[in-house]
Design an enzyme around this catalytic site. Structure first.
Site, short mmCIF file in Angstrom:
data_model
loop_
_atom_site.label_atom_id
_atom_site.label_comp_id
_atom_site.label_asym_id
_atom_site.label_seq_id
_atom_site.Cartn_x
_atom_site.Cartn_y
_atom_site.Cartn_z
CG ASP A 78 -1.94 1.03 1.16
OD1 ASP A 78 -2.44 1.57 -0.01
OD2 ASP A 78 -2.71 1.39 2.11
NE ARG A 136 -1.30 7.44 1.94
CZ ARG A 136 -1.29 6.48 2.79
NH1 ARG A 136 -0.63 6.60 4.00
NH2 ARG A 136 -2.24 5.54 2.76
CG HIS A 142 0.04 2.27 -9.20
ND1 HIS A 142 0.00 1.68 -8.04
CD2 HIS A 142 -0.87 3.26 -9.28
CE1 HIS A 142 -1.13 2.41 -7.69
NE2 HIS A 142 -1.62 3.11 -8.63
CG LEU A 185 10.37 -16.39 -3.48
CD1 LEU A 185 10.49 -16.49 -2.15
CD2 LEU A 185 10.92 -15.04 -4.05
#
Length: 246
Positions: A28, A32, A45, A139
């Site tokens: 998140d 912002r 982004h 992974l």
């Protein structure tokens, strides 16, 4: 090993404390981060996608074998058309650009969430990288796109009901429901991290994270470094997980 992660990893190894093997992250703060700099949200982004690459590469050295990232929720369609289309383009470019590196570095990539609403070309890219990396084990990277926990549970309940109707299951159990989830066969997360200072789970893995540890950090996702992850792993390793036994 990531230079940022190296010193903290050394302290973790010296302490001998058990660390989370499966980390899930609510990424998140991209918009912002950009807004604070008077830049378009998509710049945030794109910077967030660059951060994903760094975190993915750092995880194996930090002892993390499973990484699940919340990239786009079922509610994110409410954002502007420009932002949604831009995000879908970022996802597609990430898959295209990182496919070779993931194959070389032993990363297995999978996706959870409903795919039917996604562009067919993006769906094809997703299926392609899943097939290409299926044998990798260093992974396990799971990316949630068009994902919502309640939507997943609704779809899982429908699958379970179908199996019961067909006689495959006679006395449904919690394990049977888990086998119908998008994450079937994957371990539950030990630790869920949310960046940007918000203190909510936003419909992310409600079934799987029932006994996960949670960590909320004020750091915005584009600023979240391997060193931040290593510090959180160190701190949360000191917690005792009792799973309701004490």
């Amino acid at each position: 090993m990531s230079a940022d992660a190296a010193p903290v990893l050394a302290s973790l190894s010296a302490a001998g404390a058990p660390r989370a093997r499966h980390v899930a992250i609510i990424m998140d703060g991209n918009g912002r981060w950009a807004t604070e700099r008077s830049w378009p949200r998509l710049v945030g982004h794109r910077r967030g996608a660059e951060r994903v690459k760094q975190i993915v590469r750092a995880c194996p050295d930090l002892g993390v074998n499973w990484l699940t990232l919340y990239a786009f929720s079922t509610e994110n369609w409410k954002r502007s058309t420009e932002e949604v289309l831009g995000l879908m383009g970022i996802f597609a470019r990430y898959i295209q650009r990182e496919a070779a590196a993931m194959s070389a570095e032993g990363v297995r990539m999978r996706f959870i969430g409903g795919r039917e609403r996604l562009d067919p070309k993006l769906q094809a890219l997703m299926a392609g990288i899943e097939a290409r990396t299926a044998a990798n084990t260093r992974l396990n990277l799971t990316v949630a796109i068009n994902y919502g926990g309640r939507d997943e549970l609704t779809r899982a309940a429908a699958r379970l009901a179908s199996r019961i109707a067909q006689g495959e299951i006679t006395a449904p159990s919690e394990a049977d429901l888990a086998d119908c989830l998008d994450t079937a066969g994957q371990p539950d997360p030990d630790l869920v991290i949310r960046t940007s200072g918000e203190h909510r789970t936003s419909n992310f893995l409600p079934f799987q994270a029932a006994y996960s540890e949670y960590e909320f950090t004020p750091v915005l996702w584009p600023d979240f470094s391997p060193a931040h992850l290593a510090e959180i792993l160190d701190r949360t390793s000191q917690r005792q997980r009792r799973f309701g036994a004490a």
